[in-house]
Every structure is written in structure tokens, then in C-alpha cells.
Design a protein around this motif. Structure first.
Motif, PDB file in Angstrom:
ATOM      1  N   ASN A 207       0.858  -1.178   0.000  1.00 48.61           N
ATOM      2  CA  ASN A 207       0.000   0.000   0.000  1.00 48.61           C
ATOM      3  C   ASN A 207       0.896   1.231   0.000  1.00 48.61           C
ATOM      4  OD1 ASN A 207      -2.308   1.651   0.223  1.00 48.61           O
ATOM      5  ND2 ASN A 207      -2.170   1.643   2.453  1.00 48.61           N
ATOM      6  N   VAL A 208       1.800   1.295   0.970  1.00 46.72           N
ATOM      7  CA  VAL A 208       2.882   2.279   1.013  1.00 46.72           C
ATOM      8  C   VAL A 208       4.147   1.507   1.358  1.00 46.72           C
ATOM      9  CG1 VAL A 208       3.796   4.353   2.107  1.00 46.72           C
ATOM     10  CG2 VAL A 208       1.327   4.119   1.764  1.00 46.72           C
ATOM     11  N   PRO A 209       5.179   1.549   0.551  1.00 47.13           N
ATOM     12  CA  PRO A 209       6.365   0.723   0.792  1.00 47.13           C
ATOM     13  C   PRO A 209       7.184   1.226   1.974  1.00 47.13           C
ATOM     14  CG  PRO A 209       6.758   2.200  -1.039  1.00 47.13           C
ATOM     15  CD  PRO A 209       5.313   2.363  -0.679  1.00 47.13           C
ATOM     16  N   PRO A 210       7.833   0.313   2.680  1.00 49.56           N
ATOM     17  CA  PRO A 210       8.754   0.737   3.744  1.00 49.56           C
ATOM     18  C   PRO A 210       9.938   1.486   3.154  1.00 49.56           C
ATOM     19  CG  PRO A 210       8.950  -1.620   3.339  1.00 49.56           C
ATOM     20  CD  PRO A 210       7.780  -1.157   2.540  1.00 49.56           C
ATOM     21  N   LYS A 211      10.485   2.390   3.910  1.00 52.34           N
ATOM     22  CA  LYS A 211      11.593   3.215   3.417  1.00 52.34           C
ATOM     23  C   LYS A 211      12.810   2.370   3.044  1.00 52.34           C
ATOM     24  CE  LYS A 211      10.017   7.132   6.167  1.00 52.34           C
ATOM     25  NZ  LYS A 211      10.301   8.078   7.274  1.00 52.34           N
ATOM     26  N   SER A 212      12.955   1.261   3.715  1.00 56.55           N
ATOM     27  CA  SER A 212      14.104   0.397   3.427  1.00 56.55           C
ATOM     28  C   SER A 212      14.042  -0.237   2.045  1.00 56.55           C
ATOM     29  CB  SER A 212      14.193  -0.712   4.486  1.00 56.55           C
ATOM     30  OG  SER A 212      13.028  -1.533   4.448  1.00 56.55           O
ATOM     31  N   ARG A 243       2.420   4.789  -8.077  1.00 56.96           N
ATOM     32  CA  ARG A 243       2.058   3.731  -7.116  1.00 56.96           C
ATOM     33  C   ARG A 243       1.628   2.439  -7.810  1.00 56.96           C
ATOM     34  NH1 ARG A 243      -2.733   1.977  -4.566  1.00 56.96           N
ATOM     35  NH2 ARG A 243      -2.351   0.997  -2.535  1.00 56.96           N
ATOM     36  N   ASN A 244       0.625   2.542  -8.686  1.00 58.26           N
ATOM     37  CA  ASN A 244       0.133   1.336  -9.369  1.00 58.26           C
ATOM     38  C   ASN A 244      -0.690   1.752 -10.576  1.00 58.26           C
ATOM     39  OD1 ASN A 244      -0.473  -1.417  -9.875  1.00 58.26           O
ATOM     40  ND2 ASN A 244      -2.431  -1.205  -8.838  1.00 58.26           N
ATOM     41  N   SER A 245      -0.021   1.952 -11.685  1.00 60.90           N
ATOM     42  CA  SER A 245      -0.715   2.312 -12.913  1.00 60.90           C
ATOM     43  C   SER A 245      -1.126   1.051 -13.658  1.00 60.90           C
ATOM     44  CB  SER A 245       0.189   3.170 -13.808  1.00 60.90           C
ATOM     45  OG  SER A 245      -0.450   3.415 -15.045  1.00 60.90           O
ATOM     46  N   VAL A 246      -2.394   1.000 -14.066  1.00 62.31           N
ATOM     47  CA  VAL A 246      -2.896  -0.108 -14.872  1.00 62.31           C
ATOM     48  C   VAL A 246      -3.608   0.461 -16.098  1.00 62.31           C
ATOM     49  CG1 VAL A 246      -3.976  -2.390 -14.745  1.00 62.31           C
ATOM     50  CG2 VAL A 246      -3.289  -1.253 -12.648  1.00 62.31           C
ATOM     51  N   GLY A 247      -3.069   1.567 -16.603  1.00 65.37           N
ATOM     52  CA  GLY A 247      -3.625   2.172 -17.803  1.00 65.37           C
ATOM     53  C   GLY A 247      -2.719   3.260 -18.336  1.00 65.37           C
ATOM     54  N   ASN A 262      -3.418   4.582  -9.270  1.00 65.14           N
ATOM     55  CA  ASN A 262      -4.290   4.287  -8.137  1.00 65.14           C
ATOM     56  C   ASN A 262      -3.690   4.799  -6.841  1.00 65.14           C
ATOM     57  OD1 ASN A 262      -6.639   1.885  -8.656  1.00 65.14           O
ATOM     58  ND2 ASN A 262      -5.241   2.374 -10.304  1.00 65.14           N
ATOM     59  N   GLN A 263      -4.500   5.426  -6.025  1.00 63.47           N
ATOM     60  CA  GLN A 263      -4.047   6.114  -4.828  1.00 63.47           C
ATOM     61  C   GLN A 263      -3.950   5.178  -3.619  1.00 63.47           C
ATOM     62  OE1 GLN A 263      -7.126   6.802  -6.319  1.00 63.47           O
ATOM     63  NE2 GLN A 263      -8.125   5.459  -4.866  1.00 63.47           N
ATOM     64  N   VAL A 264      -3.351   5.715  -2.555  1.00 67.92           N
ATOM     65  CA  VAL A 264      -3.134   4.964  -1.316  1.00 67.92           C
ATOM     66  C   VAL A 264      -4.460   4.663  -0.628  1.00 67.92           C
ATOM     67  CG1 VAL A 264      -2.149   5.136   1.013  1.00 67.92           C
ATOM     68  CG2 VAL A 264      -0.799   5.844  -0.979  1.00 67.92           C
ATOM     69  N   ASP A 265      -4.586   3.443  -0.103  1.00 67.02           N
ATOM     70  CA  ASP A 265      -5.775   3.032   0.642  1.00 67.02           C
ATOM     71  C   ASP A 265      -5.639   3.389   2.119  1.00 67.02           C
ATOM     72  OD1 ASP A 265      -7.028   1.782  -1.605  1.00 67.02           O
ATOM     73  OD2 ASP A 265      -5.641   0.104  -1.373  1.00 67.02           O
TER      74      ASP A 265
END
Length: 420
Positions: A207-212, A243-247, A262-265
Motif C-alpha cells: 500500500n505504502v512501501p517501507p523506506k528500506s 504507485r500502481n498504474s494499470v492504464g 491508483n491512490q493509497v488506501d
């Protein structure tokens, strides 16, 4: 995997020169030396196009609202229908899925309804072959979760048969590092650009990746859009912070890239907004994960400085409507208002208190590349009580200027046409 494929015949021509046949021997794709079928020869699956299911889908379409003069009809029953690609010369439609099937949809009689729907390349063991796209020369590319294959003359040699020509563009396990392979945001989307390069959107697993994990993601093009030569060489990252493009699609007027994201949940019902982005230059950053969508900062990166020169979206869509496939309208069937604009499929929310989406949006694009008004074009797959009757995924144009809409929830492809 047990995939049986043959070498391309030399008669296929110069369009395939970018894809050396020698590469077809890589990965799990086998190339029998005698160019004959071997190994997995199970018959291709076919999908009935008549009966109670077709009747029910047509009944559901009565609830879909369109502007005056437009009409929507069932084009084909296609299980788990996701991204679509229309073959340039014949209009045969190839449809990707999140499972292990690619479907071939044919309208040989040109009645603007499918004659048959058949499993494409039944000998190939696909994994999440969501992304399908054609080159202008008619080469079909299939972008799986972690592999890319190419099929020349797919509409001729792949229908219902196990003996199909192919080449490995990106071998299994080389599109993304295997440790970053995930069903979450693992659906790829592809286009061949005006520069003849293959563009692929790569979502990232969180959803949001860890900084590491940021450096590893960025190094490999995840949370971004990559491009490469059609033979898989000269791979480079075209867009960061996605983040997550599907188009994605290219504006035919200025050849520039546009894409949904697509935006953050989990940030609330009404934030952050979905995105339609305009790629202003190669290598630009579009804000994720410092921004969850639009100008809304994520909690995880609120105190971190975003990259310099972040490019914000050209259009902010409704939060959590899940905007996926998009395409520029280049046909002449629809009224002048729609020509040169963008149609976009909203899949619909899954984690909002009151569901939203499950509709087709339209955004006008001006001659100077800026956007005009965004409005609802087609809706009705989401009932007033919040029940999904369908969930649009992609929009693609047939040669006659009508618009196809895929629906993975109902398992169908629809056709929208216009007459005065």
C-alpha cells in the motif's frame, strides 16, 4: 511449465526483426527444432456466447446510462476480462486476465458482436497475463506478472491451437526481482509507443512501501513505468513515483504519454484522489510514496522531503474509484466533443464506506495538451444500494470508432456505439 512454441517462419517479415528467434529458446518456452507441436497439446477452451448468461448480461446493461445517441451492447462473454488489445488489421480482440488465460475474440462476420471466444496459445502456461498490446506491425505482446512474451501474427496462428510462434522478450523472473513479485499490484499494462519502444507499468507490492525498500524499487523500475526495445534490450525507467498504474496511452497529437494511477488506501473515504498523469519528460517523478494521490501527503512519509520537481496529476479523480485502463479517442463515430479526448475505466472502490466508481469517465484534451472538463460518460454498473453488477477495467477502440469496455467482475466485453 509446459509451454510448446515454434520458431517464426522467415515469411513473417521485417516486422519481427526486432525479436530474434534465438531468444525463443530461453525460459520455459521451448522451440522444437522441427517446428512441430510437441508437449502440451490440450485443446483450447472455448466460451459459449449464447444462453442464460448472455441474456442476463444484456439485461444488466439496461441499467447503464449514456449520453443521448449512445448505445451499449454485449460484445462478448469473456471470463475475467481485463486489458484489451485490438489487432490493427483484422480487429481481432485479445483480452488479458489476472489468471492463466489470454482470450482471442473474433468477429469474422463484422456484425460488431463476437462470433467466438477462444483461449489463445493454450500450450503456454501464463501467470497473470493482464497486459496485452500490439505493435503497429501486428506483433502481440503479453506482459505477465514477471515475464513478457511476443507473438507475431497472433490472430492467425494462435486461435485455438497449441502450436504457436513466440519469443521471450523478458524471461521469467527478469521483469521484476523475484523477491518483489506479488499478487498485490502485480497486474502489468503495456503499450508500444510512437518511438516503437515497449512501455510497461510496474506496480509495487505495498500500500505504502517501507523506506528500506525504496532504493530497490526505484532501481528496478517498480512504482514506475519502464520502456525497452521490442526485443527486450535497452531497458530504462521512464517514470518514477507511480504507485500502481494499470492504464496508459499516447496522445496521437504530440506523442506524449498519459497514464492513470491508483491512490493509497486507508486514508479515509474522500482522500487521496485518483490520478490521470501527463508525462512531461523522461525520468520525472510523480510523487509516490511521499504523496498518496494528488497533493495529499502520506502518513508514512509526511516528514520526509519529496524529490525535487514532483509532477502532480493533470486530473484528480474521485478517491478510491480505482481508475484503470484508458485510451485516447481517435475515431470518427462519436461526436466532435469526444475526439482527441481520454476515456477511462473506473473499476470501483473496495474499501470505501459508500462505494463509488464502476463507470466510464471522459476527459477532454485541448490542442495544447492541457485538459478540459472531466465528466461521467457511462454509469449504472453500481446500484443505488452499493451492489456491483459489473466492474469496468479497460477501454479500447474498434476500427469503426466504437468503444469496447472490459468487465472482469461480470466476465464480459461491451461495445458502445453512437448514431444520430
Amino acid at each position: 511449465m509446459n509451454a510448446t512454441l515454434r520458431l517464426w517462419p522467415l515469411a513473417v517479415g521485417a516486422a519481427l526483426a526486432v525479436l530474434p528467434a534465438a531468444r525463443a529458446a530461453q525460459d520455459s518456452v521451448q522451440t522444437p527444432s522441427n517446428s512441430r507441436t510437441a508437449g502440451n497439446t490440450k485443446p483450447a477452451e472455448t466460451v459459449p456466447q449464447t444462453g442464460a448468461r448472455a441474456d442476463a448480461l444484456r439485461e444488466n446493461l439496461k441499467a447503464v446510462k449514456l449520453p443521448p445517441g449512445f448505445r451499449i451492447e454485449l460484445y462478448a462473454i469473456v471470463p475475467e476480462a481485463r486489458a484489451m488489445a485490438v489487432e490493427p488489421s483484422t480487429g481481432v480482440v485479445f483480452v488479458g486476465t489476472r489468471g492463466d488465460r489470454v482470450w482471442q475474440v473474433s468477429d469474422g462476420r463484422k456484425r460488431r458482436v463476437a462470433d467466438d471466444v477462444v483461449q489463445f496459445a493454450s500450450s503456454v502456461t501464463f501467470k497473470d497475463p493482464n497486459g496485452v498490446c500490439f505493435s503497429p506491425e501486428g506483433v502481440l505482446y503479453v506482459a505477465e506478472q514477471n515475464r513478457v512474451l511476443a507473438f507475431p501474427a497472433a490472430q492467425v496462428v494462435g486461435k485455438g491451437g497449441p502450436d504457436v510462434a513466440a519469443a521471450v522478450v523478458v524471461p521469467q523472473g527478469k521483469l521484476v526481482p523475484t523477491q518483489l513479485e506479488s499478487a498485490n499490484h502485480g497486474a502489468r499494462y503495456c503499450r508500444v509507443g510512437p518511438d516503437k519502444k515497449l512501455y510497461i507499468a510496474l506496480g509495487q507490492p505495498w500500500n505504502v512501501p517501507p523506506k528500506s525498500k525504496l532504493a530497490e524499487l526505484d532501481k528496478n523500475g517498480l512504482a514506475g513505468i519502464i520502456r525497452m526495445d521490442q526485443n527486450g534490450k535497452n531497458r530504462e525507467i521512464y517514470a518514477h513515483g507511480v504507485r500502481n498504474s494499470v492504464g496508459l496511452d499516447f496522445n496521437p497529437k504530440d506523442k506524449s504519454l498519459w497514464f492513470t494511477d491508483n491512490q493509497v488506501d486507508g486514508m479515509g473515504d474522500d482522500i487521496p484522489p485518483g490520478e490521470l498523469n501527463h508525462a512531461v519528460k523522461m525520468g520525472a517523478n510523480y510523487g509516490f510514496p511521499w504523496y498518496g494521490g494528488g497533493h495529499v501527503r502520506t502518513d508514512e512519509y509526511r516528514n520526509d522531503t519529496p524529490p525535487a520537481g514532483v509532477v502532480f496529476p493533470a486530473v484528480e479523480y474521485a478517491a478510491h474509484a480505482a481508475d484503470l485502463g484508458m485510451s485516447f479517442y481517435t475515431g470518427k463515430m462519436f461526436p466532435e466533443k469526444y475526439r482527441g479526448g481520454i476515456f477511462d475505466a473506473e473499476h470501483g472502490s473496495w474499501n470505501r464506506t459508500k462505494p463509488i466508481g464502476a463507470r466510464i469517465m471522459f476527459t477532454a484534451v485541448k490542442d495544447d495538451g492541457t485538459v478540459g472538463q472531466t465528466e461521467v460518460f457511462a454509469e449504472g454498473w453500481l446500484t443505488p444500494n452499493g451492489e456491483y453488477m459489473g466492474r469496468p477495467v479497460d477501454v479500447q477502440q474498434l476500427q469503426d470508432g466504437s468503444l469496447l469496455v472490459s468487465d472482469d467482475y461480470a466476465g464480459a466485453v461491451y461495445r458502445i456505439s453512437y448514431s444520430k
